[in-house]
Design a protein around this motif. Structure first.
Motif, PDB file in Angstrom:
ATOM      1  N   LYS A 223      30.061 -25.380  -4.192  1.00  0.00           N
ATOM      2  CA  LYS A 223      30.743 -24.111  -4.465  1.00  0.00           C
ATOM      3  C   LYS A 223      32.251 -24.305  -4.553  1.00  0.00           C
ATOM      4  CE  LYS A 223      27.298 -21.172  -2.224  1.00  0.00           C
ATOM      5  NZ  LYS A 223      27.069 -20.168  -1.153  1.00  0.00           N
ATOM      6  N   HIS A 245      26.186 -28.286 -10.583  1.00  0.00           N
ATOM      7  CA  HIS A 245      27.363 -27.793  -9.843  1.00  0.00           C
ATOM      8  C   HIS A 245      28.146 -26.762 -10.657  1.00  0.00           C
ATOM      9  CE1 HIS A 245      26.679 -30.957  -6.921  1.00  0.00           C
ATOM     10  NE2 HIS A 245      26.810 -31.890  -7.855  1.00  0.00           N
ATOM     11  N   SER A 246      28.220 -26.972 -11.967  1.00  0.00           N
ATOM     12  CA  SER A 246      29.085 -26.141 -12.814  1.00  0.00           C
ATOM     13  C   SER A 246      28.720 -24.658 -12.754  1.00  0.00           C
ATOM     14  CB  SER A 246      29.054 -26.636 -14.264  1.00  0.00           C
ATOM     15  OG  SER A 246      27.771 -26.429 -14.836  1.00  0.00           O
ATOM     16  N   TYR A 247      27.463 -24.347 -12.469  1.00  0.00           N
ATOM     17  CA  TYR A 247      27.026 -22.943 -12.427  1.00  0.00           C
ATOM     18  C   TYR A 247      27.291 -22.282 -11.074  1.00  0.00           C
ATOM     19  CZ  TYR A 247      24.582 -24.038 -16.772  1.00  0.00           C
ATOM     20  OH  TYR A 247      24.287 -24.418 -18.053  1.00  0.00           O
ATOM     21  N   HIS A 248      27.755 -23.062 -10.109  1.00  0.00           N
ATOM     22  CA  HIS A 248      27.925 -22.536  -8.751  1.00  0.00           C
ATOM     23  C   HIS A 248      29.362 -22.618  -8.246  1.00  0.00           C
ATOM     24  CE1 HIS A 248      23.523 -22.290  -7.964  1.00  0.00           C
ATOM     25  NE2 HIS A 248      23.495 -23.260  -8.856  1.00  0.00           N
ATOM     26  N   LEU A 249      30.266 -23.214  -9.016  1.00  0.00           N
ATOM     27  CA  LEU A 249      31.634 -23.439  -8.541  1.00  0.00           C
ATOM     28  C   LEU A 249      32.413 -22.130  -8.415  1.00  0.00           C
ATOM     29  CD1 LEU A 249      32.556 -26.672 -10.527  1.00  0.00           C
ATOM     30  CD2 LEU A 249      32.332 -26.460  -8.040  1.00  0.00           C
ATOM     31  N   GLU A 250      32.788 -21.808  -7.184  1.00  0.00           N
ATOM     32  CA  GLU A 250      33.599 -20.619  -6.912  1.00  0.00           C
ATOM     33  C   GLU A 250      35.081 -20.975  -6.809  1.00  0.00           C
ATOM     34  OE1 GLU A 250      32.092 -18.631  -3.474  1.00  0.00           O
ATOM     35  OE2 GLU A 250      30.014 -18.686  -4.189  1.00  0.00           O
ATOM     36  N   HIS A 273      30.409 -22.185 -17.816  1.00  0.00           N
ATOM     37  CA  HIS A 273      29.271 -22.235 -16.901  1.00  0.00           C
ATOM     38  C   HIS A 273      29.604 -21.609 -15.550  1.00  0.00           C
ATOM     39  CE1 HIS A 273      27.128 -25.798 -19.126  1.00  0.00           C
ATOM     40  NE2 HIS A 273      27.130 -24.668 -19.805  1.00  0.00           N
ATOM     41  N   SER A 274      30.838 -21.785 -15.079  1.00  0.00           N
ATOM     42  CA  SER A 274      31.219 -21.287 -13.748  1.00  0.00           C
ATOM     43  C   SER A 274      31.788 -19.865 -13.783  1.00  0.00           C
ATOM     44  CB  SER A 274      32.244 -22.227 -13.106  1.00  0.00           C
ATOM     45  OG  SER A 274      33.429 -22.286 -13.879  1.00  0.00           O
ATOM     46  N   LEU A 278      33.240 -17.893 -10.506  1.00  0.00           N
ATOM     47  CA  LEU A 278      34.543 -18.507 -10.203  1.00  0.00           C
ATOM     48  C   LEU A 278      35.516 -17.502  -9.594  1.00  0.00           C
ATOM     49  CD1 LEU A 278      35.994 -21.290 -10.550  1.00  0.00           C
ATOM     50  CD2 LEU A 278      36.963 -20.369 -12.663  1.00  0.00           C
ATOM     51  N   CYS A 303      35.715 -14.690 -16.904  1.00  0.00           N
ATOM     52  CA  CYS A 303      35.854 -14.958 -15.456  1.00  0.00           C
ATOM     53  C   CYS A 303      36.219 -13.675 -14.716  1.00  0.00           C
ATOM     54  CB  CYS A 303      36.912 -16.044 -15.222  1.00  0.00           C
ATOM     55  SG  CYS A 303      36.526 -17.616 -16.007  1.00  0.00           S
TER      56      CYS A 303
END
Length: 403
Positions: A223, A245-250, A273-274, A278, A303
């Motif tokens: 994240k 990971h790219s779909y979950h990065l905050e 993706h994020s 994000l 975003c």
């Protein structure tokens, strides 16, 4: 609060009154401006020192005083974020060694080590009960290199670890041998055993072409990822953009990479993706120029949860910044923006990234005028809730301030 704990143990009333069992100090937030009467901060380091002192003082009091029998039955778990340096190391070690005898039980949930000899770090981390540790920060003047990290992970298990921060140059692939590559693989596998790990900071390590080897074994999507100044190449960015990971990065920090020049399309794929999750994006010293602003706006448009956007150190003109700020008004959750000194405030021919000696040599009066115009754009867009600033030497960091 802390001295009150000591007094509670020493002057505990009737044994029939309900006993305190747990105190959680982990939610305390350190702020730059103190609102208490004394105006004196007590940060994480100072709290670590005071709690350790109180535990040792309490043991002395209990030995010297004739306490009620019920006093010795008191056992209070104190959940705390410990911050240890050379200056408070001995005190904290003594408090941890005496933990079983003290009514106040230090339970370390997060641990930060700075300016500490490696041998001392290895010793004290074992005393903290690593099986309970959720956050580990090893920073600045702790000379933890890759071979030491492998020893740490092979000798100690961190089953609950959620957040890991490693010091600069923990990894340096430029001088890797075949055995070093094997070591890197082992470290990745060991991190893969940390099934709760969702936050990873690797800033200022040189990881060119090795991000996949390090991150692919992780069982849980990240994240938070800080790979600022890690000399990432196109393969690294392609892996990040195509990974789970790219779909979950905050929270994402890619500072110190020439994003427009090296991998613009893969970066925007990663951003796409994020975009649904994000919250914080940091792109400092990324060579973002006026010609890239429209593309940046396009990438940031989805975003909608973005709260924090930092892009200091990029060669942008005042006109480009005005264009960007007009767009930023449209991001509904945005709260904080850190923008660079406009390029037209510096002498003609200034080169980027700007060195520390030249950083403050700009037209301050012109900057103030432009900053007012940018804040006016926010005001006219009904976004007075957004704080815009240019902290040339970084944002407030309570841990850094204390040391």
């Amino acid at each position: 609060c802390l001295t009150g704990l000591r007094d509670y143990v020493l002057h505990h009333p009737s044994p029939y009154v309900k006993r305190l069992k747990l105190v959680d100090l982990t939610g305390i937030k350190d702020v730059e401006v103190q609102f208490c009467d004394c105006k004196k901060p007590m940060g994480r380091w100072a709290r670590t020192e005071l709690l350790s002192k109180l535990c040792l003082e309490l043991l002395v009091h209990l030995q010297q005083m004739q306490c009620k029998p019920c006093t010795f039955k008191i056992s209070i778990d104190v959940l705390v974020d410990l911050f240890v340096t050379e200056r408070n190391y001995e005190l904290v070690v003594q408090a941890l060694l005496q933990k079983c005898y003290c009514p106040l039980k230090i339970c370390c949930v997060a641990f930060r080590a700075d300016n500490l000899a490696l041998q001392k770090f290895f010793y004290i981390i074992k005393l903290t009960d690593p099986s309970l540790l959720r956050k580990l920060e090893v920073v600045h003047n702790v000379r933890l290199e890759m071979e030491h990290l492998e020893i740490l992970f092979n000798s100690i298990h961190f089953p609950l670890l959620m957040s890991l921060t490693l010091p600069a140059r923990t990894f340096n692939v430029l001088r890797h041998t075949a055995s070093d590559e094997l070591m890197l693989t082992t470290i990745g596998e060991k991190m893969g055993e940390m099934t709760q790990l969702t936050e990873l900071s690797l800033a200022f390590s040189i990881l060119t072409g090795r991000i996949q080897k390090l991150l692919s074994p992780l069982k849980t999507p990240l994240k938070m990822l800080d790979v600022s100044n890690c000399s990432l190449n196109h393969d690294d960015m392609a892996y990040l953009a195509n990974s789970l990971h790219s779909y979950h990065l905050e929270v994402l920090d890619l500072s110190g990479h020439d994003i427009p020049g090296l991998y613009p399309s893969t970066f925007f794929k990663l951003l796409s993706h994020s975009s649904s999750v994000l919250r914080s994006l940091i792109l400092e010293d990324c060579n973002i120029q006026d010609s890239h602003v429209n593309m940046l706006i396009l990438g940031l448009s989805p975003c909608h949860k973005l709260q924090d956007f930092k892009f200091l150190g990029n060669p942008l003109s005042s006109e480009a910044l005005k264009h960007l700020f007009a767009f930023l008004c449209e991001l509904p959750m945005l709260k904080n923006v850190e923008f660079p000194v406009p390029m037209d405030c510096y002498p003609i021919g200034i080169s980027y990234p700007i060195d520390d000696a030249s950083l403050c040599r700009f037209d301050h009066q012109k900057y103030e005028k432009i900053a007012e115009e940018l804040n006016l754009i926010l005001l006219q867009g009904n976004r007075e809730d957004v704080k815009a600033s240019t902290p040339l030497f970084g944002s407030y960091d309570a841990a850094v301030q204390e040391t």
